[in-house]
Design a protein around this motif. Structure first.
Motif, PDB file in Angstrom:
ATOM      1  N   ALA A  95      -7.531  -0.149   7.836  1.00  0.00           N
ATOM      2  CA  ALA A  95      -7.519  -1.252   8.800  1.00  0.00           C
ATOM      3  C   ALA A  95      -8.031  -2.533   8.161  1.00  0.00           C
ATOM      4  CB  ALA A  95      -8.357  -0.886  10.014  1.00  0.00           C
ATOM      5  N   THR A  96      -9.068  -2.432   7.340  1.00  0.00           N
ATOM      6  CA  THR A  96      -9.568  -3.608   6.636  1.00  0.00           C
ATOM      7  C   THR A  96      -8.502  -4.137   5.684  1.00  0.00           C
ATOM      8  OG1 THR A  96     -11.834  -2.754   6.763  1.00  0.00           O
ATOM      9  CG2 THR A  96     -11.410  -4.473   5.141  1.00  0.00           C
ATOM     10  N   ALA A  97      -7.797  -3.235   5.013  1.00  0.00           N
ATOM     11  CA  ALA A  97      -6.763  -3.639   4.059  1.00  0.00           C
ATOM     12  C   ALA A  97      -5.587  -4.312   4.761  1.00  0.00           C
ATOM     13  CB  ALA A  97      -6.279  -2.422   3.272  1.00  0.00           C
ATOM     14  N   SER A  98      -5.181  -3.808   5.935  1.00  0.00           N
ATOM     15  CA  SER A  98      -4.008  -4.377   6.613  1.00  0.00           C
ATOM     16  C   SER A  98      -4.262  -5.813   7.066  1.00  0.00           C
ATOM     17  CB  SER A  98      -3.600  -3.508   7.807  1.00  0.00           C
ATOM     18  OG  SER A  98      -4.528  -3.612   8.871  1.00  0.00           O
ATOM     19  N   ALA A  99      -5.534  -6.180   7.225  1.00  0.00           N
ATOM     20  CA  ALA A  99      -5.875  -7.552   7.612  1.00  0.00           C
ATOM     21  C   ALA A  99      -5.928  -8.488   6.411  1.00  0.00           C
ATOM     22  CB  ALA A  99      -7.215  -7.572   8.346  1.00  0.00           C
ATOM     23  N   ARG A 100      -5.797  -7.928   5.200  1.00  0.00           N
ATOM     24  CA  ARG A 100      -5.959  -8.737   3.991  1.00  0.00           C
ATOM     25  C   ARG A 100      -4.854  -8.486   2.967  1.00  0.00           C
ATOM     26  NH1 ARG A 100     -10.509  -8.043   6.468  1.00  0.00           N
ATOM     27  NH2 ARG A 100     -12.068  -9.703   6.396  1.00  0.00           N
ATOM     28  N   VAL A 101      -3.674  -8.176   3.461  1.00  0.00           N
ATOM     29  CA  VAL A 101      -2.563  -7.941   2.538  1.00  0.00           C
ATOM     30  C   VAL A 101      -2.127  -9.266   1.922  1.00  0.00           C
ATOM     31  CG1 VAL A 101      -1.761  -5.937   3.814  1.00  0.00           C
ATOM     32  CG2 VAL A 101      -0.826  -8.167   4.346  1.00  0.00           C
ATOM     33  N   GLY A 102      -1.524  -9.188   0.749  1.00  0.00           N
ATOM     34  CA  GLY A 102      -0.984 -10.378   0.117  1.00  0.00           C
ATOM     35  C   GLY A 102       0.414 -10.668   0.626  1.00  0.00           C
ATOM     36  N   ARG A 103       1.182 -11.409  -0.172  1.00  0.00           N
ATOM     37  CA  ARG A 103       2.532 -11.804   0.233  1.00  0.00           C
ATOM     38  C   ARG A 103       3.461 -10.602   0.348  1.00  0.00           C
ATOM     39  NH1 ARG A 103       4.523 -16.771  -3.340  1.00  0.00           N
ATOM     40  NH2 ARG A 103       6.257 -16.552  -1.851  1.00  0.00           N
ATOM     41  N   SER A 104       3.121  -9.508  -0.330  1.00  0.00           N
ATOM     42  CA  SER A 104       3.976  -8.323  -0.263  1.00  0.00           C
ATOM     43  C   SER A 104       3.930  -7.645   1.099  1.00  0.00           C
ATOM     44  CB  SER A 104       3.556  -7.309  -1.331  1.00  0.00           C
ATOM     45  OG  SER A 104       2.287  -6.754  -1.014  1.00  0.00           O
ATOM     46  N   GLY A 105       2.862  -7.904   1.874  1.00  0.00           N
ATOM     47  CA  GLY A 105       2.729  -7.293   3.186  1.00  0.00           C
ATOM     48  C   GLY A 105       2.147  -5.901   3.169  1.00  0.00           C
ATOM     49  N   VAL A 106       1.864  -5.357   1.975  1.00  0.00           N
ATOM     50  CA  VAL A 106       1.303  -4.012   1.836  1.00  0.00           C
ATOM     51  C   VAL A 106       0.160  -4.059   0.838  1.00  0.00           C
ATOM     52  CG1 VAL A 106       1.714  -1.645   1.050  1.00  0.00           C
ATOM     53  CG2 VAL A 106       3.443  -2.814   2.433  1.00  0.00           C
ATOM     54  N   LEU A 107      -0.957  -3.442   1.190  1.00  0.00           N
ATOM     55  CA  LEU A 107      -2.069  -3.288   0.243  1.00  0.00           C
ATOM     56  C   LEU A 107      -2.373  -1.807   0.115  1.00  0.00           C
ATOM     57  CD1 LEU A 107      -4.250  -4.369  -1.584  1.00  0.00           C
ATOM     58  CD2 LEU A 107      -5.684  -4.799   0.421  1.00  0.00           C
ATOM     59  N   PHE A 108      -2.142  -1.272  -1.083  1.00  0.00           N
ATOM     60  CA  PHE A 108      -2.311   0.155  -1.348  1.00  0.00           C
ATOM     61  C   PHE A 108      -3.541   0.356  -2.217  1.00  0.00           C
ATOM     62  CE2 PHE A 108      -0.594   3.859  -4.095  1.00  0.00           C
ATOM     63  CZ  PHE A 108      -1.272   4.786  -3.332  1.00  0.00           C
ATOM     64  N   LEU A 109      -4.478   1.169  -1.716  1.00  0.00           N
ATOM     65  CA  LEU A 109      -5.694   1.516  -2.456  1.00  0.00           C
ATOM     66  C   LEU A 109      -5.582   2.982  -2.845  1.00  0.00           C
ATOM     67  CD1 LEU A 109      -8.171  -0.294  -0.032  1.00  0.00           C
ATOM     68  CD2 LEU A 109      -7.267  -1.157  -2.204  1.00  0.00           C
ATOM     69  N   PRO A 110      -5.144   3.262  -4.074  1.00  0.00           N
ATOM     70  CA  PRO A 110      -4.750   4.624  -4.439  1.00  0.00           C
ATOM     71  C   PRO A 110      -5.882   5.616  -4.611  1.00  0.00           C
ATOM     72  CG  PRO A 110      -4.582   3.183  -6.339  1.00  0.00           C
ATOM     73  CD  PRO A 110      -4.903   2.308  -5.164  1.00  0.00           C
ATOM     74  N   ASP A 111      -7.112   5.158  -4.858  1.00  0.00           N
ATOM     75  CA  ASP A 111      -8.213   6.090  -5.078  1.00  0.00           C
ATOM     76  C   ASP A 111      -9.517   5.439  -4.642  1.00  0.00           C
ATOM     77  OD1 ASP A 111      -9.003   4.357  -7.212  1.00  0.00           O
ATOM     78  OD2 ASP A 111      -7.649   5.431  -8.559  1.00  0.00           O
ATOM     79  N   HIS A 112     -10.597   6.225  -4.731  1.00  0.00           N
ATOM     80  CA  HIS A 112     -11.865   5.723  -4.218  1.00  0.00           C
ATOM     81  C   HIS A 112     -12.410   4.580  -5.067  1.00  0.00           C
ATOM     82  CE1 HIS A 112     -14.824   6.311  -1.096  1.00  0.00           C
ATOM     83  NE2 HIS A 112     -15.773   6.089  -1.977  1.00  0.00           N
ATOM     84  N   ARG A 113     -12.109   4.569  -6.335  1.00  0.00           N
ATOM     85  CA  ARG A 113     -12.547   3.442  -7.175  1.00  0.00           C
ATOM     86  C   ARG A 113     -11.889   2.143  -6.692  1.00  0.00           C
ATOM     87  NH1 ARG A 113     -14.855   2.868 -12.046  1.00  0.00           N
ATOM     88  NH2 ARG A 113     -14.746   5.113 -12.441  1.00  0.00           N
ATOM     89  N   ALA A 114     -10.602   2.213  -6.378  1.00  0.00           N
ATOM     90  CA  ALA A 114      -9.899   1.031  -5.873  1.00  0.00           C
ATOM     91  C   ALA A 114     -10.479   0.592  -4.524  1.00  0.00           C
ATOM     92  CB  ALA A 114      -8.405   1.326  -5.731  1.00  0.00           C
TER      93      ALA A 114
END
Length: 339
Positions: A95-114
């Motif tokens: 939910a935090t990521a969906s509010a801060r996506v870039g121009r691509s419209g998708v923010l993918f955090l693949p692992d816990h480090r990310a």
């Protein structure tokens, strides 16, 4: 890496956020589209939803981020709706990521480090579910970023925010959220929104706007011969973040007075002080027919009974002489400007 991080590593959650101007029917179409990817879809009225995808690469041959891009293109092509999608291993981080996506419209955090690298530099008010009063309390103790909150000792955070709230928000700052996605149908609901022309601090204007939404919503529910069991208030701030609270009413109702009491309690529970507010959305959820609710009980409060007797009269006046967007008669406090 924590035990919780190991547990959530194979879990993939999408938080899908529709544009603020999306109509309720459009929101439903987006949720139907998500159902083509997974049966685990949970509506988050008014304009969001969750989808849990496990084994996305194995099932679809692409990673969850690429799959989210595909879903976004389909939402635009088939539904005409632009969505933003956050992809992570927990509900709150997605939910935090969906509010801060870039121009691509998708923010993918693949692992816990990310996840940790993404969350750490964000302002503390970005933690999903935190209120302005809670953020202000943390900032007064020098905790200005999500990373600072994550690193602080749990007992200290609990002293500042209280036991349960402190533990939950500190865990979310560390990318920990045990909540899963619960498959559910879109509940029957109706909503109404107000956008301020200029971001406002003024609590009088905010309460007047909320009362206007209450009156609009209550009138609509009564016109459908329904009652509502639950109210949700969604507040959008100047930085485009949102805060949402839900309250179950003591009994299903469509009376303006009951909905007003519930909505104002929701607003007061958010603890706003000097927050710059951009818009409000009020949602009446769990709608049901009047005859499915509890039987009418006579109140011993004569003033309340008189107000309830006046409601259908006002409804008839507004229905006959008003028009959409303009109410001729109603509570004085609901009018933002004097005519």
């Amino acid at each position: 890496m924590s035990h919780h991080a190991h547990e959530g590593r194979d879990r993939v959650i999408w938080h899908v956020r529709c544009r603020p101007d999306t109509a309720p029917d459009g929101h439903r179409r987006v949720l139907d589209l998500l159902g083509e990817y997974t049966p685990l879809v949970q509506p988050l009225p008014p304009l969001a939803g969750l989808a849990q995808l496990t084994g996305a690469r194995r099932l679809f041959g692409v990673d969850p981020g690429e799959l989210a891009q595909r879903a976004r293109v389909q939402a635009l092509a088939r539904c005409g709706i632009d969505v933003h999608i956050g992809v992570a291993d927990t509900w709150s981080t997605a939910a935090t990521a969906s509010a801060r996506v870039g121009r691509s419209g998708v923010l993918f955090l693949p692992d816990h480090r990310a996840v940790e690298e993404f969350l750490a530099p964000l302002p503390v008010q970005a933690v999903h579910g935190i209120g302005p009063a809670q953020a202000g309390a943390l900032q007064r103790y020098g905790l200005h970023t999500v990373g600072a909150l994550a690193a602080m000792d749990e007992t200290v955070v609990c002293r500042i925010l209280g036991g349960k709230a402190g533990r939950v928000l500190r865990d979310r700052a560390r990318g920990i959220d045990p909540r899963g996605v619960t498959a559910a149908r879109m509940p029957e609901s109706t909503s109404t929104s107000h956008a301020f022309g200029v971001d406002t601090y003024d609590p009088v204007r905010v309460r007047a706007a909320l009362l206007d939404l209450v009156v609009t919503l209550a009138t609509r529910v009564r016109s459908r011969e329904q009652v509502t069991r639950r109210l949700t208030l969604d507040v959008r701030f100047a930085d485009s973040t949102t805060l949402e609270r839900t309250k179950t009413l003591p009994a299903p109702s469509a009376h303006t007075e009951d909905l007003r009491a519930g909505a104002f309690r929701l607003l007061d529970s958010m603890g706003f002080q000097r927050a710059r507010i951009r818009g409000l959305t009020l949602i009446a959820e769990d709608l049901r027919a009047v005859d499915e609710g509890p039987g009418t009980q006579i109140s011993l409060d004569r003033e309340r009974e008189n107000r309830l007797l006046l409601e259908p009269v006002l409804d008839r006046i507004n229905s006959r002489y008003g028009h959409p967007g303009r109410r001729l008669a109603g509570p004085a406090g609901a009018y933002l400007k004097a005519s």
